[in-house]
Motif scaffolding. Structure first.
Motif, PDB file in Angstrom:
ATOM      1  N   ARG A 146      -3.408   7.396 -13.555  1.00 17.35           N
ATOM      2  CA  ARG A 146      -2.868   6.276 -13.876  1.00 17.35           C
ATOM      3  C   ARG A 146      -1.877   5.861 -12.707  1.00 17.35           C
ATOM      4  NH1 ARG A 146      -4.010   2.629 -16.295  1.00 17.35           N
ATOM      5  NH2 ARG A 146      -4.622   3.736 -18.185  1.00 17.35           N
ATOM      6  N   HIS A 147      -1.319   6.774 -12.162  1.00 24.48           N
ATOM      7  CA  HIS A 147      -0.482   6.509 -10.855  1.00 24.48           C
ATOM      8  C   HIS A 147      -1.202   6.143  -9.751  1.00 24.48           C
ATOM      9  CE1 HIS A 147       3.116   9.066 -12.555  1.00 24.48           C
ATOM     10  NE2 HIS A 147       2.996   7.951 -13.199  1.00 24.48           N
ATOM     11  N   PHE A 148      -2.449   6.593  -9.686  1.00 28.16           N
ATOM     12  CA  PHE A 148      -3.233   6.404  -8.323  1.00 28.16           C
ATOM     13  C   PHE A 148      -3.622   4.861  -8.672  1.00 28.16           C
ATOM     14  CE2 PHE A 148      -5.068  10.661  -7.330  1.00 28.16           C
ATOM     15  CZ  PHE A 148      -4.123  10.733  -6.315  1.00 28.16           C
ATOM     16  N   GLU A 149      -4.112   4.271  -9.987  1.00 27.73           N
ATOM     17  CA  GLU A 149      -4.154   2.891 -10.467  1.00 27.73           C
ATOM     18  C   GLU A 149      -3.097   2.175  -9.944  1.00 27.73           C
ATOM     19  OE1 GLU A 149      -5.582   3.332 -14.348  1.00 27.73           O
ATOM     20  OE2 GLU A 149      -7.475   4.093 -13.606  1.00 27.73           O
ATOM     21  N   LEU A 150      -1.708   2.505 -10.460  1.00 24.73           N
ATOM     22  CA  LEU A 150      -0.598   1.852 -10.197  1.00 24.73           C
ATOM     23  C   LEU A 150      -0.286   1.713  -8.646  1.00 24.73           C
ATOM     24  CD1 LEU A 150       2.151   0.992 -11.209  1.00 24.73           C
ATOM     25  CD2 LEU A 150       3.082   3.097 -11.089  1.00 24.73           C
TER      26      LEU A 150
END
Length: 167
Positions: free
Chosen positions: A23-27
């Motif tokens: 999720r953080h990579f996507e963010l």
């Protein structure tokens, strides 16, 4: 029995943190304009060609863990943008060999530098040992995934697939 319980608890923490990490990579991807120069798929494709040299589409697709038709579409788009060249193979002219162009390598290098700068800023408070440990653990995890899903090797296999070499 406590060993099984603690192993389960450790795996549970890893599973949750992996989900948060994705999720953080996507963010981070959505909050950065670096992907405007080169998307993640193109970046990894060019990094792979830079690290391993020219290769045919089937080998490149297997290295990246994608279907050859998916790799072919990515390569066609990148060829249209002048980032890669597709030439007939020397021994089998029906096979295409993919090579990064100078423009492709320059674009990849720019994106690589931007990504490194962003990471350096994000991890500025970390010690060198922590950074090395994180890099080693990501590498070990990526080798396990590659061994299981890309190369058919046992997880202890030392030949990573689609993992860039140190530069």
């Amino acid at each position: 029995m406590s060993g099984v319980s603690s192993t389960f608890e450790a795996i549970d923490v890893i599973e949750r943190q992996a989900a948060v990490l994705v999720r953080h990579f996507e963010l981070l991807h959505r909050r950065s304009d670096v992907h405007d120069s080169l998307d993640r798929a193109g970046y990894l494709l060019l990094r792979t060609l830079d690290d391993r040299g020219p290769m045919d589409i089937n080998t490149l697709a297997a290295t990246l863990g994608v279907d050859p038709s998916t790799a072919g579409r990515q390569i066609s788009a990148m060829q249209g943008a002048g980032l890669v060249l597709r030439t007939p193979g020397e021994t089998d002219r029906r096979r295409s060999v993919i090579t990064a162009t100078q423009d492709g390598l320059a674009t990849m290098t720019y994106v690589r530098q931007r990504r490194a700068e962003d990471l350096a800023e994000l991890l500025a408070g970390w010690g060198e040992d922590e950074l090395r440990t994180l890099g080693e653990m990501f590498g070990k995890y990526n080798r396990a995934v590659a061994a299981r899903y890309l190369s058919g090797q046992a997880p202890s296999g030392e030949q990573p697939v689609a993992e860039p070499t140190q530069s």
